[in-house]
Design an enzyme around this catalytic site. Structure first.
Site, PDB file in Angstrom:
ATOM      1  N   GLY A   1       0.767  -1.238   0.000  1.00  0.00           N
ATOM      2  CA  GLY A   1       0.000   0.000   0.000  1.00  0.00           C
ATOM      3  C   GLY A   1       0.796   1.286   0.000  1.00  0.00           C
ATOM      4  O   GLY A   1       0.224   2.350   0.213  1.00  0.00           O
TER       5      GLY A   1
ATOM      6  N   TRP B   1       2.302   3.002  -2.508  1.00  0.00           N
ATOM      7  CA  TRP B   1       1.870   3.922  -3.564  1.00  0.00           C
ATOM      8  C   TRP B   1       0.469   4.453  -3.275  1.00  0.00           C
ATOM      9  O   TRP B   1       0.191   5.636  -3.460  1.00  0.00           O
ATOM     10  CB  TRP B   1       1.899   3.212  -4.920  1.00  0.00           C
TER      11      TRP B   1
ATOM     12  N   LYS C   1       5.335  -0.099 -14.046  1.00  0.00           N
ATOM     13  CA  LYS C   1       6.621  -0.787 -13.938  1.00  0.00           C
ATOM     14  C   LYS C   1       6.831  -1.620 -15.192  1.00  0.00           C
ATOM     15  O   LYS C   1       5.928  -2.332 -15.639  1.00  0.00           O
ATOM     16  CB  LYS C   1       6.644  -1.692 -12.706  1.00  0.00           C
TER      17      LYS C   1
END
Length: 206
Positions: free
Chosen positions: A60, A62, A161
Site C-alpha cells: 500500500g 503507492w 513498472k
C-alpha cells in the site's frame, strides 16, 4: 549463489537500506513509495479530485502516497492479489488482475473514459530466471496498458513498472503511438541491479 545466501544478502540489504529506514521513519508501508514520489515530484501526476487506479498495490505504499496527495477528494481504487490493510478514502479490490471477473469488478467501479491516472507497480513472483520472469512481467504490463486504453480519459496519464528485456521496445513504441509524451524513469529508490524501470506515458490520445 544458493537461495539461502541470496536470501541472507537480500535481508541484509533490506535492513541497511536508506529507503527502508526512511519509510519506517515517515510512516509509509514500503520503500516503493519513494519511487512514485520522485517521479510525481517531477511530473505532478497526482492531484486532488482525480480518479486514480493503483494496480499491484499491496502493501500500500503507492496507494498511501496517492491518498495523501488527493486530500480526500476524487476516487482512488487499489487492487492486488494479496490482502492490504485499509487506507482512508481508498476502495480496495482483492483479486488477480489477470482474471476476467476481477477485471470486470474494477471496470464496474469506474465509468469508462473517466480515469485520470493509472498506476501499476505489478510484478510476478520472480523465479530468478530472466527467460521466465521477463515474459511474465511484460504480460502484466500489456494487461495494464490494455486497461489504460479502455479506461483513460483524453489527456490521461499512465505510470507502469516495466522490465528491460524481450518486448520492451515494442511496448514503448506502442505507448508512443497512444500518448503525447513517453519517457522511461529509473528512480533513485529502484535498486541499481534491478531490471525494473518505469514507463511514464502522459496525454492519452483517443
Amino acid at each position: 549463489m544458493s537461495r539461502t545466501k541470496s536470501s541472507k544478502r537480500w535481508l541484509q540489504e533490506h535492513f541497511d537500506d536508506v529507503y527502508v529506514k526512511k519509510a519506517q521513519a515517515e510512516g509509509y508501508r514500503s520503500r516503493a513509495v519513494y519511487k512514485l514520489k520522485e517521479i510525481d515530484d517531477k511530473e505532478s501526476l497526482i492531484k486532488p479530485g482525480m480518479t486514480v487506479v493503483d494496480l499491484g498495490a499491496a502493501p500500500g505504499g503507492w496507494t498511501q502516497y496517492a491518498s495523501e496527495k488527493m486530500k480526500g477528494s476524487g476516487r482512488l481504487v487499489a487492487l492486488d492479489i494479496l490482502p492490504m490493510d485499509a487506507l482512508p478514502n481508498v476502495e480496495f479490490i482483492l483479486g488477480d488482475f489477470r482474471e476476467d471477473n476481477v477485471l470486470q469488478e474494477l471496470i464496474n467501479l469506474i465509468p469508462q473514459r473517466t480515469l485520470d491516472l493509472l498506476l501499476s507497480d505489478m510484478a510476478p513472483n520472480m523465479s530468478g530466471s530472466s527467460a521466465i520472469d521477463i515474459p511474465r512481467a511484460m504480460y502484466l504490463v500489456e494487461l495494464a496498458f490494455d486497461f489504460a486504453e479502455k479506461m483513460l480519459k483524453p489527456g490521461g496519464n499512465m505510470l507502469v513498472k516495466i522490465f528491460h528485456g524481450s518486448g520492451f521496445d515494442e511496448l514503448v513504441k506502442q505507448a508512443r503511438a497512444s500518448f503525447e509524451k513517453v519517457v522511461i524513469r529509473k528512480p533513485s529508490a529502484s535498486r541499481s541491479r534491478s531490471k525494473e524501470t518505469y514507463l511514464l506515458a502522459k496525454g492519452y490520445n483517443l
